[in-house]
Design a protein around this motif. Sequence first.
Motif, short mmCIF file in Angstrom:
data_model
loop_
_atom_site.label_atom_id
_atom_site.label_comp_id
_atom_site.label_asym_id
_atom_site.label_seq_id
_atom_site.Cartn_x
_atom_site.Cartn_y
_atom_site.Cartn_z
N UNK A 53 0.83 -1.21 0.00
CA UNK A 53 0.00 0.00 0.00
C UNK A 53 0.87 1.26 0.00
N UNK A 54 1.97 1.23 0.70
CA UNK A 54 2.90 2.37 0.70
C UNK A 54 3.48 2.58 -0.70
N UNK A 55 3.84 1.49 -1.38
CA UNK A 55 4.37 1.59 -2.74
C UNK A 55 3.32 2.17 -3.68
N UNK A 56 2.11 1.64 -3.61
CA UNK A 56 1.04 2.08 -4.51
C UNK A 56 0.64 3.53 -4.23
N UNK A 57 0.68 3.92 -2.96
CA UNK A 57 0.36 5.30 -2.60
C UNK A 57 1.48 6.25 -3.08
N UNK A 58 2.73 5.82 -2.96
CA UNK A 58 3.87 6.64 -3.35
C UNK A 58 3.86 6.94 -4.86
N UNK A 59 3.38 6.01 -5.67
CA UNK A 59 3.34 6.23 -7.12
C UNK A 59 2.00 6.79 -7.58
N UNK A 60 1.09 7.06 -6.64
CA UNK A 60 -0.17 7.71 -6.96
C UNK A 60 -1.28 6.81 -7.47
N UNK A 61 -1.15 5.50 -7.29
CA UNK A 61 -2.20 4.59 -7.76
C UNK A 61 -3.32 4.41 -6.75
N UNK A 62 -3.02 4.54 -5.46
CA UNK A 62 -4.05 4.46 -4.43
C UNK A 62 -3.95 5.68 -3.53
N UNK A 63 -5.03 5.94 -2.82
CA UNK A 63 -5.05 7.04 -1.85
C UNK A 63 -5.94 6.64 -0.69
N UNK A 64 -5.75 7.33 0.42
CA UNK A 64 -6.64 7.09 1.56
C UNK A 64 -7.92 7.87 1.31
N UNK A 65 -9.02 7.32 1.81
CA UNK A 65 -10.31 7.94 1.55
C UNK A 65 -11.18 8.01 2.80
N UNK A 66 -10.57 7.97 3.94
CA UNK A 66 -11.33 8.03 5.19
C UNK A 66 -10.94 6.89 6.10
N UNK A 67 -11.85 6.59 7.02
CA UNK A 67 -11.57 5.50 7.96
C UNK A 67 -12.83 4.75 8.28
N UNK A 68 -12.63 3.53 8.73
CA UNK A 68 -13.74 2.65 9.11
C UNK A 68 -13.82 2.63 10.63
N UNK A 69 -15.00 2.94 11.14
CA UNK A 69 -15.19 3.00 12.59
C UNK A 69 -16.12 1.87 13.01
N UNK A 70 -16.32 1.75 14.30
CA UNK A 70 -17.28 0.79 14.82
C UNK A 70 -16.68 -0.52 15.28
N UNK A 71 -15.36 -0.63 15.26
CA UNK A 71 -14.69 -1.82 15.73
C UNK A 71 -13.80 -1.45 16.91
N UNK A 72 -13.45 -2.42 17.72
CA UNK A 72 -12.53 -2.12 18.81
C UNK A 72 -11.18 -1.66 18.27
N UNK A 73 -10.51 -0.81 18.98
CA UNK A 73 -9.20 -0.34 18.57
C UNK A 73 -9.30 0.91 17.72
N UNK A 74 -8.16 1.33 17.19
CA UNK A 74 -8.16 2.56 16.38
C UNK A 74 -8.95 2.37 15.08
N UNK A 75 -9.41 3.48 14.53
CA UNK A 75 -10.12 3.43 13.26
C UNK A 75 -9.19 2.94 12.16
#
Length: 128
Positions: A53-75
């Motif tokens: 995911x770091x590789x794909x994000x670094x070359x601009x193929x993927x991006x973060x789009x928010x977070x998933x909540x509702x589970x134990x632990x961090x989003x």
Amino acid sequence: MAGTAPGTPGTPSVLRAMNDRAALDLLVAHGPLTRTRIGELTGLSKPTTSQLLSRLEAVGLVRTTGSQTGRPGPNAVLYEIHPGAAHIAAVSADPTGITAVVADIAGAERGRCRIEAVAVADDVRNRT
């Protein structure tokens, strides 16, 4: 693996490319996914999934789009295909004109142009 040609099956670079492609295919098919879900669907470890995911994000193929909540632990961060990473064009000719359409890599139409055929003779309209 001294002497192994680049791109030889089983080399780390080929395996990375295969893993990257598998993750991209999942994001296209399923939409935004968490790192954990990509790891589950591909069978890859958490560190390997994080690296790809770091590789794909670094070359601009993927991006973060928010977070998933509702589970134990961090989003959990959601990843998606970066729509502007690439575009595709299609051209269609029919008896009455030519249509060109451009879409982003996620499939959203970004532009369309239609040029009607100008009939200067009876048979021209059928030869577009």
